[in-house]
Design an enzyme around this catalytic site. Structure first.
Site, mmCIF file in Angstrom:
data_model
loop_
_atom_site.group_PDB
_atom_site.id
_atom_site.type_symbol
_atom_site.label_atom_id
_atom_site.label_comp_id
_atom_site.label_asym_id
_atom_site.label_seq_id
_atom_site.Cartn_x
_atom_site.Cartn_y
_atom_site.Cartn_z
ATOM 1 N N CYS A 383 0.839 -1.204 0.000
ATOM 2 C CA CYS A 383 0.000 0.000 0.000
ATOM 3 C C CYS A 383 0.876 1.256 0.000
ATOM 4 O O CYS A 383 1.679 1.461 0.908
ATOM 5 C CB CYS A 383 -0.932 -0.022 1.207
ATOM 6 N N CYS A 386 0.585 3.345 3.168
ATOM 7 C CA CYS A 386 1.371 2.820 4.286
ATOM 8 C C CYS A 386 2.845 3.158 4.102
ATOM 9 O O CYS A 386 3.532 3.558 5.047
ATOM 10 C CB CYS A 386 1.189 1.305 4.401
#
Length: 463
Positions: A383, A386
């Site tokens: 991600c 993230c």
């Protein structure tokens, strides 16, 4: 619909003195408000290759425009083309142009397709495409999708761009009957409850499909650094894998991405250097701009794409206009269900960050009387959001080392995703939880500000 053209005379003085053949301004007859440049004819010999090909007819072929973009002046004709491009290996062309500048790529696109290509303009930083097209000195067309739900600032920006470049943007609108049926059935804001795909399909994808049926090629502002998992491998030119052009069928449309290899900060350096008008929303924290209900400013530590459809997971940060970017082998990973996702390099690697297993976090949840509070991030290493907060989270963990606050991480994609959604309040990646003392129930961090100071304030308020 309006036919957007621009004159090369406005910039002739600024570029005619350059020695490079690319900037030469050959003499040509004047037609209306723009000048047709006497460019070299296209090669008539097809490129021999076994790769996927796209057949392209001559630019002066009879257009098949049904319910599509229509030229403003029916009497205007495309520049005469000597010879015929029967087929072209666009994969090879993409390799040849991989290190080319956006200006060179734009020039090549306009040279090849003339009046049968148009720039897709969203009202955001892809105004850079219009500036590049203007700098080539060639006529060009611009179209935009008016969903009916854009910000007032975006509509004002459209008007500013038209006046600045002396063009008319060709607007495409959604089908009124389809919009009416959607709103009457599900209400004005159904996308907050069941996802944005249906609304985008009615207001954006279908109008775009109609527009592209009147073209042989289109130009987009996609960049590789824009969206997690969906745009990292886009080429500068490709046969469009999703939409069809005026001749119909697979391979009938070519898609150009001149700024694919350009990073966002370089786009903005270019806009400032060329004094290009920009959407006033950018000064309010908006980076990626779409419809008003689905777009908001990004916060410290956030990726630019997080301002779009913020209530959804990272996998949903596309509206469908570029769904061909998502490869089949990446779909499971984007949905957090792939076993192969384990091969992705892990993040939040620090001695100050404890890696929790499923058993570890279950035990943490069972403790009703903890000795110290725990801060835990639920994440997926693939991600981009993230990845974007990795630095601030690790810095926070190092600051909290020795203070009695434990900092951990739990990988919540793949097989753990359903558990995390049910038991750990996972909505999207990343989700941050604080397990305080004397409480079995974790407290979810409510803000999307992921800088060190904001996270520290959250911890100090609740430990």
């Amino acid at each position: 619909m309006a036919f957007a053209v621009t004159s090369s005379t406005a910039i002739a003085g600024s570029i005619s003195s350059r020695s490079s053949p690319f900037y030469e301004q050959p003499k040509a007859p004047q037609f209306g408000s723009f000048q047709l440049l006497d460019r070299s004819p296209l090669p008539s010999t097809p490129v021999n290759s076994s790769r996927r090909r796209c057949a392209v007819k001559p630019l002066n072929a009879e257009p098949k425009r049904n319910d599509s973009i229509v030229p403003f002046a029916a009497t205007m004709v495309a520049p005469e083309v000597v010879g015929k491009v029967e087929a072209e290996d666009f994969e090879q062309l993409a390799k040849d142009l991989e290190n080319a500048s956006p200006l060179e790529i734009m020039d090549k696109a306009l040279e090849k397709f003339g009046n049968d290509i148009a720039i897709a303009f969203s009202g955001a930083e892809d105004v850079a495409l219009i500036e590049y097209a203007n700098l080539t000195g060639r006529p060009f067309r611009v179209f935009s999708l008016d969903t009916g739900r854009l910000n007032p600032e975006t509509y004002k920006f459209f008007d500013t761009v038209e006046k600045h470049y002396g063009i008319r943007i060709e607007y495409m609108f959604p089908d009124a009957v389809e919009v009416q049926a959607l709103v009457r059935t599900k209400g004005l804001f159904s996308f907050y409850e069941d996802g944005h795909q249906e609304c985008c399909r009615v207001r954006k994808v279908r109008p775009l499909r109609r527009a592209l049926k009147g073209l042989r090629a289109w130009i987009t502002g996609q960049r590789k650094d824009q969206s997690p998992g969906t745009r990292s491998e886009i080429p500068v030119v490709q046969v469009d894998p999703v939409f069809e052009g005026m001749d119909g069928g697979i391979g009938s449309l070519v898609k150009w991405n001149p700024v694919a290899n350009v990073e966002g900060h370089d786009i903005w350096n270019f806009l400032r250097a060329m004094n290009v008008p920009v959407n006033s929303l950018h000064s309010q924290g908006y980076i990626s701009i779409g419809c008003e209900p689905c777009t908001r400013p990004v916060l410290p530590g956030q990726h630019e794409r997080e301002g779009r459809w913020w209530w959804e997971d990272a996998k949903a940060k596309e509206c469908g206009l570029h769904k061909g970017n998502i490869k089949e082998e990446n779909l499971d990973q984007l949905n957090g269900n792939a076993n192969g996702a384990a091969s992705v390099a892990d993040i939040f690697n620090s001695q100050s960050v404890v890696s929790l297993t499923r058993t570890g976090i279950e035990n943490l949840m069972k403790l009703e009387d903890r000795r110290e509070p725990w801060l835990v991030v639920l994440y997926a290493p693939w991600c981009r959001f993230c990845q974007g907060m990795e630095g601030s989270y690790v810095e926070l963990a190092e600051k909290l080392a020795g203070t009695g606050v434990k900092v951990g991480k739990f990988r919540a994609d793949g097989e753990q995703k359903a558990f995390a959604q049910k038991e750990l309040q996972l909505g999207s990646f990343p989700t941050i939880l604080l397990f305080p003392k004397h409480s079995s129930w974790p407290i979810k961090y409510p803000s999307e500000k992921r800088d060190v100071d904001s996270l520290m304030a959250f911890v100090n308020a609740l430990q």
